[in-house]
Design a protein around this motif. Structure first.
Motif, short mmCIF file in Angstrom:
data_model
loop_
_atom_site.label_atom_id
_atom_site.label_comp_id
_atom_site.label_asym_id
_atom_site.label_seq_id
_atom_site.Cartn_x
_atom_site.Cartn_y
_atom_site.Cartn_z
N LEU A 1 102.48 -29.59 -40.43
CA LEU A 1 101.86 -28.90 -39.30
C LEU A 1 100.37 -29.21 -39.21
O LEU A 1 99.82 -29.35 -38.11
CB LEU A 1 102.07 -27.39 -39.42
CG LEU A 1 103.45 -26.88 -39.02
CD1 LEU A 1 103.60 -25.41 -39.38
CD2 LEU A 1 103.69 -27.08 -37.53
N TYR B 1 99.90 -25.50 -27.50
CA TYR B 1 99.21 -26.72 -27.04
C TYR B 1 100.19 -27.77 -26.55
O TYR B 1 100.03 -28.32 -25.46
CB TYR B 1 98.36 -27.28 -28.18
CG TYR B 1 97.49 -28.44 -27.75
CD1 TYR B 1 96.38 -28.23 -26.92
CD2 TYR B 1 97.77 -29.73 -28.16
CE1 TYR B 1 95.58 -29.29 -26.53
CE2 TYR B 1 96.98 -30.80 -27.78
CZ TYR B 1 95.89 -30.57 -26.95
OH TYR B 1 95.10 -31.64 -26.56
N TYR B 2 101.23 -28.05 -27.34
CA TYR B 2 102.17 -29.12 -26.99
C TYR B 2 103.32 -28.63 -26.11
O TYR B 2 103.77 -29.36 -25.23
CB TYR B 2 102.75 -29.75 -28.26
CG TYR B 2 101.71 -30.43 -29.11
CD1 TYR B 2 101.01 -31.54 -28.66
CD2 TYR B 2 101.43 -29.96 -30.40
CE1 TYR B 2 100.06 -32.17 -29.45
CE2 TYR B 2 100.49 -30.59 -31.21
CZ TYR B 2 99.81 -31.69 -30.72
OH TYR B 2 98.87 -32.31 -31.51
N LEU C 1 99.81 -21.89 -37.49
CA LEU C 1 99.73 -23.27 -37.01
C LEU C 1 100.89 -23.60 -36.08
O LEU C 1 100.72 -24.35 -35.11
CB LEU C 1 99.74 -24.23 -38.20
CG LEU C 1 98.38 -24.57 -38.81
CD1 LEU C 1 98.57 -25.45 -40.05
CD2 LEU C 1 97.48 -25.27 -37.80
N SER D 1 94.83 -22.29 -27.52
CA SER D 1 95.89 -22.53 -28.50
C SER D 1 95.43 -22.21 -29.91
O SER D 1 96.15 -21.57 -30.69
CB SER D 1 96.35 -23.99 -28.41
OG SER D 1 96.86 -24.29 -27.12
N TRP D 2 94.22 -22.66 -30.25
CA TRP D 2 93.69 -22.38 -31.59
C TRP D 2 93.39 -20.89 -31.77
O TRP D 2 93.66 -20.32 -32.83
CB TRP D 2 92.44 -23.20 -31.85
CG TRP D 2 92.74 -24.56 -32.39
CD1 TRP D 2 92.58 -25.76 -31.76
CD2 TRP D 2 93.29 -24.87 -33.68
NE1 TRP D 2 92.97 -26.79 -32.57
CE2 TRP D 2 93.42 -26.28 -33.76
CE3 TRP D 2 93.66 -24.10 -34.78
CZ2 TRP D 2 93.92 -26.92 -34.89
CZ3 TRP D 2 94.17 -24.73 -35.91
CH2 TRP D 2 94.29 -26.13 -35.94
N THR E 1 100.00 -22.32 -32.73
CA THR E 1 98.99 -23.19 -32.12
C THR E 1 99.65 -24.44 -31.52
O THR E 1 99.37 -24.81 -30.37
CB THR E 1 97.95 -23.61 -33.16
OG1 THR E 1 97.27 -22.44 -33.65
CG2 THR E 1 96.91 -24.56 -32.56
N CYS E 2 100.52 -25.07 -32.28
CA CYS E 2 101.21 -26.27 -31.80
C CYS E 2 102.11 -25.96 -30.60
O CYS E 2 102.17 -26.74 -29.64
CB CYS E 2 102.03 -26.89 -32.92
SG CYS E 2 101.05 -27.60 -34.27
N ALA F 1 100.18 -32.53 -37.60
CA ALA F 1 100.58 -32.54 -36.19
C ALA F 1 99.72 -31.61 -35.33
O ALA F 1 99.84 -31.65 -34.10
CB ALA F 1 102.04 -32.13 -36.07
N ALA F 2 98.88 -30.80 -35.93
CA ALA F 2 98.12 -29.80 -35.18
C ALA F 2 97.17 -30.45 -34.18
O ALA F 2 96.73 -31.59 -34.36
CB ALA F 2 97.32 -28.93 -36.15
N PRO F 3 96.85 -29.74 -33.10
CA PRO F 3 95.87 -30.25 -32.14
C PRO F 3 94.52 -30.49 -32.81
O PRO F 3 94.24 -29.90 -33.87
CB PRO F 3 95.77 -29.11 -31.11
CG PRO F 3 96.99 -28.29 -31.30
CD PRO F 3 97.38 -28.43 -32.73
#
Length: 238
Positions: A201, A132-133, A125, A142-143, A128-129, A204-206
């Motif tokens: 997380l 993406y961010y 995770l 990202s995922w 991923t974050c 906050a994840a996408p």
């Protein structure tokens, strides 16, 4: 438990098959495919970071030491002499490779909290974050990157559990249950921290729903059906 080569080859094989599948479905491009396979393979080595003598931890700290030393030199390159930069390079590398490495290995126990499902989920995770961010990569990429890293780690943990079974006598070895674990009472404080970080997380994840809808889109899987097997009849007619 499985050895280094088994983990490496197992994670690479599973990541390669899954990567080719989503690539042929048109869900990732060429570079995305290569990154997914690489991240899945790396994920297959991550759980052994808590082993003092494992190849992944030694290789990882060697690379981290070089990067740290390079970063120091680049930061001070305009202010220090050549001799001072060389000394800074050696000091930075030595600090990471020997001091930080010694502290890390003294604080971790093999098959401890690092060798667990929630810890690997945090890394997946977190990646991923970050993509993406931080790196502003597309949502789906990202995922995929985070899931492939996590998936490779799950291959590692699964292989360790499989190797804990004595097939000749169909009995369990003492290591059974120590690989793919979600909680250990003796490390309850650490696991509490892990699950708090994991919950943060997840929050906050996408967004996952658009990515899931893309995965469920039947047009991708219809495209995958084309060319799954060689067209033997056409080849014979030629």
């Amino acid at each position: 438990m499985a050895n280094f080569n088994t983990h490496l080859n197992g994670a690479f094989a599973v990541s390669g098959v899954l990567g080719l599948t989503v690539y042929k479905a048109g869900l990732i491009n060429d570079s995305g495919f290569l990154m997914c396979v690489a991240l899945g393979t790396i994920g297959g080595l991550l759980p052994d970071l808590d082993s003092d003598n494992s190849t992944p931890i030694k290789l990882g700290f060697n690379i981290a030491s070089f990067i740290f030393a390079f970063g120091l030199v680049m930061h001070w390159r305009s202010e220090l002499s050549l001799v001072a930069l060389i000394a800074l390079w050696l000091a930075g590398y030595g600090f990471m490779r020997y001091v930080v490495f010694r502290l890390f290995t003294s604080m971790t126990v093999h098959r401890g909290v690092i060798h667990s499902v929630p810890y690997m989920a945090i890394l997946g995770l977190g990646l991923t974050c970050l993509n993406y961010y931080g790196l502003h990569n597309p949502l789906s990429i990202s995922w995929f990157y985070g899931l492939f890293l996590f998936g490779g780690a799950m291959v590692h943990l699964s292989l360790d559990e499989m190797y804990s079974v004595n097939l000749s006598g169909m009995t369990l070895k003492r290591s059974s249950g120590t690989a793919m674990k979600f909680y250990q009472h003796k490390d309850k404080q650490w696991y509490l921290l892990l699950y708090v970080l994991l919950a943060l997380l997840v929050y906050a994840a996408p967004p996952f729903a658009p990515f899931w809808e893309q995965l469920r889109d039947p047009t991708h899987w219809a495209q995958l059906k084309v060319g799954v097997l060689p067209d033997l009849i056409d080849n014979l007619n030629r």
